[in-house]
Write a protein that holds these residues in place. Structure first.
Motif, PDB file in Angstrom:
ATOM      1  N   ASP A 192      46.222  52.026  41.443  1.00 54.62           N
ATOM      2  CA  ASP A 192      45.576  50.714  41.530  1.00 54.62           C
ATOM      3  C   ASP A 192      44.067  50.949  41.551  1.00 54.62           C
ATOM      4  O   ASP A 192      43.562  51.698  42.392  1.00 54.62           O
ATOM      5  N   ILE A 193      43.365  50.334  40.608  1.00 56.12           N
ATOM      6  CA  ILE A 193      41.910  50.542  40.534  1.00 56.12           C
ATOM      7  C   ILE A 193      41.175  49.196  40.615  1.00 56.12           C
ATOM      8  O   ILE A 193      40.030  49.073  40.163  1.00 56.12           O
ATOM      9  N   SER A 194      41.833  48.210  41.218  1.00 59.84           N
ATOM     10  CA  SER A 194      41.222  46.868  41.268  1.00 59.84           C
ATOM     11  C   SER A 194      39.928  46.871  42.083  1.00 59.84           C
ATOM     12  O   SER A 194      39.108  45.962  41.942  1.00 59.84           O
ATOM     13  N   ALA A 195      39.720  47.913  42.907  1.00 57.94           N
ATOM     14  CA  ALA A 195      38.473  48.010  43.682  1.00 57.94           C
ATOM     15  C   ALA A 195      37.248  48.068  42.760  1.00 57.94           C
ATOM     16  O   ALA A 195      36.133  47.748  43.178  1.00 57.94           O
ATOM     17  N   TYR A 196      37.463  48.462  41.504  1.00 52.50           N
ATOM     18  CA  TYR A 196      36.330  48.561  40.572  1.00 52.50           C
ATOM     19  C   TYR A 196      36.002  47.259  39.850  1.00 52.50           C
ATOM     20  O   TYR A 196      34.965  47.158  39.197  1.00 52.50           O
ATOM     21  N   PHE A 197      36.908  46.288  39.936  1.00 54.00           N
ATOM     22  CA  PHE A 197      36.690  45.065  39.152  1.00 54.00           C
ATOM     23  C   PHE A 197      35.460  44.324  39.684  1.00 54.00           C
ATOM     24  O   PHE A 197      35.290  44.144  40.894  1.00 54.00           O
ATOM     25  N   GLY A 198      34.598  43.914  38.720  1.00 55.94           N
ATOM     26  CA  GLY A 198      33.358  43.215  39.101  1.00 55.94           C
ATOM     27  C   GLY A 198      32.194  44.180  39.326  1.00 55.94           C
ATOM     28  O   GLY A 198      31.066  43.750  39.544  1.00 55.94           O
ATOM     29  N   LYS A 199      32.443  45.484  39.239  1.00 58.17           N
ATOM     30  CA  LYS A 199      31.362  46.459  39.469  1.00 58.17           C
ATOM     31  C   LYS A 199      30.730  46.907  38.145  1.00 58.17           C
ATOM     32  O   LYS A 199      31.396  46.920  37.111  1.00 58.17           O
ATOM     33  N   THR A 200      29.471  47.297  38.234  1.00 58.53           N
ATOM     34  CA  THR A 200      28.791  47.838  37.047  1.00 58.53           C
ATOM     35  C   THR A 200      28.422  49.292  37.329  1.00 58.53           C
ATOM     36  O   THR A 200      27.790  49.585  38.345  1.00 58.53           O
ATOM     37  N   ILE A 201      28.860  50.174  36.446  1.00 57.74           N
ATOM     38  CA  ILE A 201      28.538  51.600  36.592  1.00 57.74           C
ATOM     39  C   ILE A 201      27.844  52.049  35.309  1.00 57.74           C
ATOM     40  O   ILE A 201      28.357  51.761  34.212  1.00 57.74           O
ATOM     41  N   ASN A 202      26.742  52.728  35.452  1.00 57.82           N
ATOM     42  CA  ASN A 202      26.027  53.214  34.257  1.00 57.82           C
ATOM     43  C   ASN A 202      25.738  52.097  33.264  1.00 57.82           C
ATOM     44  O   ASN A 202      25.784  52.316  32.046  1.00 57.82           O
ATOM     45  N   GLY A 203      25.531  50.892  33.749  1.00 53.64           N
ATOM     46  CA  GLY A 203      25.262  49.752  32.863  1.00 53.64           C
ATOM     47  C   GLY A 203      26.518  49.157  32.248  1.00 53.64           C
ATOM     48  O   GLY A 203      26.447  48.225  31.447  1.00 53.64           O
ATOM     49  N   PHE A 204      27.690  49.668  32.605  1.00 52.71           N
ATOM     50  CA  PHE A 204      28.957  49.188  32.026  1.00 52.71           C
ATOM     51  C   PHE A 204      29.690  48.357  33.081  1.00 52.71           C
ATOM     52  O   PHE A 204      29.966  48.848  34.175  1.00 52.71           O
ATOM     53  N   THR A 205      29.972  47.097  32.763  1.00 54.02           N
ATOM     54  CA  THR A 205      30.648  46.240  33.743  1.00 54.02           C
ATOM     55  C   THR A 205      32.164  46.288  33.553  1.00 54.02           C
ATOM     56  O   THR A 205      32.666  46.134  32.437  1.00 54.02           O
ATOM     57  N   ILE A 206      32.863  46.526  34.651  1.00 57.44           N
ATOM     58  CA  ILE A 206      34.330  46.635  34.599  1.00 57.44           C
ATOM     59  C   ILE A 206      34.944  45.369  35.194  1.00 57.44           C
ATOM     60  O   ILE A 206      34.775  45.084  36.380  1.00 57.44           O
ATOM     61  N   GLN A 207      35.610  44.592  34.348  1.00 60.56           N
ATOM     62  CA  GLN A 207      36.243  43.351  34.826  1.00 60.56           C
ATOM     63  C   GLN A 207      37.758  43.488  34.939  1.00 60.56           C
ATOM     64  O   GLN A 207      38.399  42.713  35.627  1.00 60.56           O
ATOM     65  N   ASN A 208      38.315  44.458  34.223  1.00 60.38           N
ATOM     66  CA  ASN A 208      39.789  44.579  34.192  1.00 60.38           C
ATOM     67  C   ASN A 208      40.167  46.012  33.795  1.00 60.38           C
ATOM     68  O   ASN A 208      39.295  46.856  33.570  1.00 60.38           O
ATOM     69  N   SER A 209      41.474  46.251  33.687  1.00 61.21           N
ATOM     70  CA  SER A 209      41.924  47.621  33.414  1.00 61.21           C
ATOM     71  C   SER A 209      41.536  48.096  32.012  1.00 61.21           C
ATOM     72  O   SER A 209      41.322  49.287  31.788  1.00 61.21           O
ATOM     73  N   ASP A 210      41.423  47.160  31.072  1.00 59.04           N
ATOM     74  CA  ASP A 210      40.991  47.568  29.719  1.00 59.04           C
ATOM     75  C   ASP A 210      39.559  48.092  29.754  1.00 59.04           C
ATOM     76  O   ASP A 210      39.257  49.123  29.152  1.00 59.04           O
ATOM     77  N   ASP A 211      38.693  47.358  30.471  1.00 65.65           N
ATOM     78  CA  ASP A 211      37.299  47.819  30.598  1.00 65.65           C
ATOM     79  C   ASP A 211      37.270  49.188  31.273  1.00 65.65           C
ATOM     80  O   ASP A 211      36.530  50.089  30.864  1.00 65.65           O
TER      81      ASP A 211
END
Ligand code: PMP
Ligand code: GLU
Length: 402
Positions: A334-353
């Protein structure tokens, strides 16, 4: 290649409506990146990294020399069907006569045969999620309506009997799941399976497709089959195959045991699509089922060791929540803790991102949970060497903590 839209419109609605297999797409993307010169580690495809055991290869060579080079009966060579029937009885407490067995070009075709044989437009198919990518699309292709029953990491990705009970309607025709499960690696015990079967017993219109292709990759002890439940045994289609337990993915051999009327219907469909599966492969597969399971057990032991390694390494990656799967060769964190975060300028909204980011940044290919009906997760296949697994998870950690 840029496609001309006017040409695309000539395609059937059926194919336009079909999603490409995410597992196959991701492994192709990894291959493409590699061809461009990148050092990509692909943990995307569910394929054992071992060679087919020698005694099986030898049996295929002998079959070729013995002249097994012709068409076979559509449902399979009788001696292979007899070996499958014996295997079901000996290992799974299942009674399928050889006439109730249909051999196909992989378990994937068995699932397609069954769906095309059983489903009419509007028929509901209860699919346990997370599910294997192709279930959803094969059911839709056959006109069925997938009804998804979700089980998250907090229930070990296993559907409970009360959930099943609540999903049954007058339109339910089929219940479909795998144990050991792709993608979660969860294994249902005999008690858990029988409790699910109890809910189905009174509903005589409902059949079950039990996909047991990961049977031999089980770290929890004995494999259990829902088809052994006396109250529903005449309504269970058990699917299995040579790909995973015998490392024979390229041989394309799967099979089902089914009620006679379903087996006959599946053979009728297959007779119009592909005919019988490969002749010399079936001869070798018959020997594999009857023969020494030593190499299969060795592979399972190697997977068990890698599972420990992978869980250990992932526990050091912040925001990645992993359970301890009891079978197959996947983890499904489960990696939902990353949703809504931006890393290295890349925003992660879902598992595809999340997976796109890992591919671009870490050159590690894994598959998004969205393809398995669980967007909060991703699937990592540990059918890879320990060195690759260490390197890949090191890269993932680096990319996520950048
Ligand atoms: N079922 C499951 C759960 C799988 O992961 C796969 C993947 N190969 C299949 C069926 C199909 O296997 P094959 O067609 O190689 O026999
Ligand atoms: N079943 C494997 C997987 O899930 C092989 C690829 C496929 O057929 O989808 O990755």
């Amino acid at each position: 290649m840029i496609m001309d839209q006017s040409v695309i419109q000539l395609l059937s609605d059926r194919v336009l409506d079909l999603q490409e297999s995410a597992t196959i797409k991701m492994s192709q993307m990894a291959r493409d990146l590699r061809e461009q010169g990148h050092n990509v580690i692909s943990l995307s495809l569910g394929e054992p990294d071992f060679d087919t055991p020698d005694h099986i290869k030898e049996a295929a060579k002998k079959a070729l020399d013995d002249g097994y080079t012709k068409y076979t009966p559509v449902p399979g060579l009788m001696e292979f069907r007899q070996a499958i029937s014996r295997k079901f009885k000996r290992e799974n407490e299942l009674d399928y006569a050889p006439s109730q067995i249909v051999v196909s070009n992989g378990a994937k075709q068995s699932i397609a045969n069954l769906s095309l044989s059983l489903l009419n437009p509007g028929d509901e198919v209860i699919i346990f999620a997370p599910y294997w990518v192709s279930y959803f699309e094969i059911v839709r292709l056959a006109g069925g309506v997938p009804v998804i029953l979700s089980a998250g990491i907090d229930q070990d990705f296993k559907v409970l009997p009360e959930q099943l009970k609540g999903a049954i309607t007058d339109k339910t025709k089929l219940v479909l799941f795998s144990s050991p499960c792709n993608p979660s690696g969860s294994v249902y015990s005999k008690e858990e399976l029988f409790a699910l079967a109890d809910e189905l017993e009174a509903h005589e219109q409902i059949h079950v497709l039990s996909d047991e292709i990961y049977e031999h990759i089980n770290f929890s002890g004995k494999h259990a089959s829902i088809g052994a439940h006396p109250g529903i045994k005449d309504r269970v289609v058990t699917i299995n195959g040579m790909s995973k337990g015998f490392s024979m993915t390229g041989w394309r051999l799967g099979y089902m045991g089914a009620p006679q009327w379903i087996a006959d219907a599946c053979a009728k469909i297959q007779g119009q699509f592909t005919s019988g599966a490969t002749s010399f492969g079936q001869k070798a597969a018959a020997e594999a089922l009857d023969g020494d399971l030593g190499p299969t057990k060795e592979m399972c032991a190697a997977f068990a060791k890698r599972r420990e390694l992978v869980i250990d390494l992932l526990s050091e990656v912040p925001g990645v929540k992993c359970n301890k799967p009891q079978g197959a060769f996947y983890v499904f964190p489960d990696i939902s803790a990353y949703f809504g975060k931006t890393i290295n300028g890349f925003t992660i909204q879902n598992s595809d991102d999340f997976c796109t980011y890992l591919l671009q940044e870490a050159h590690v290919a894994v598959v998004a949970g969205s393809a398995f009906g669980a967007d909060e997760c991703f699937r990592l296949s540990y059918a890879a060497s320990e060195a690759e697994l260490r390197d890949a998870i090191g890269r993932i950690k680096k990319a996520l903590t950048a």
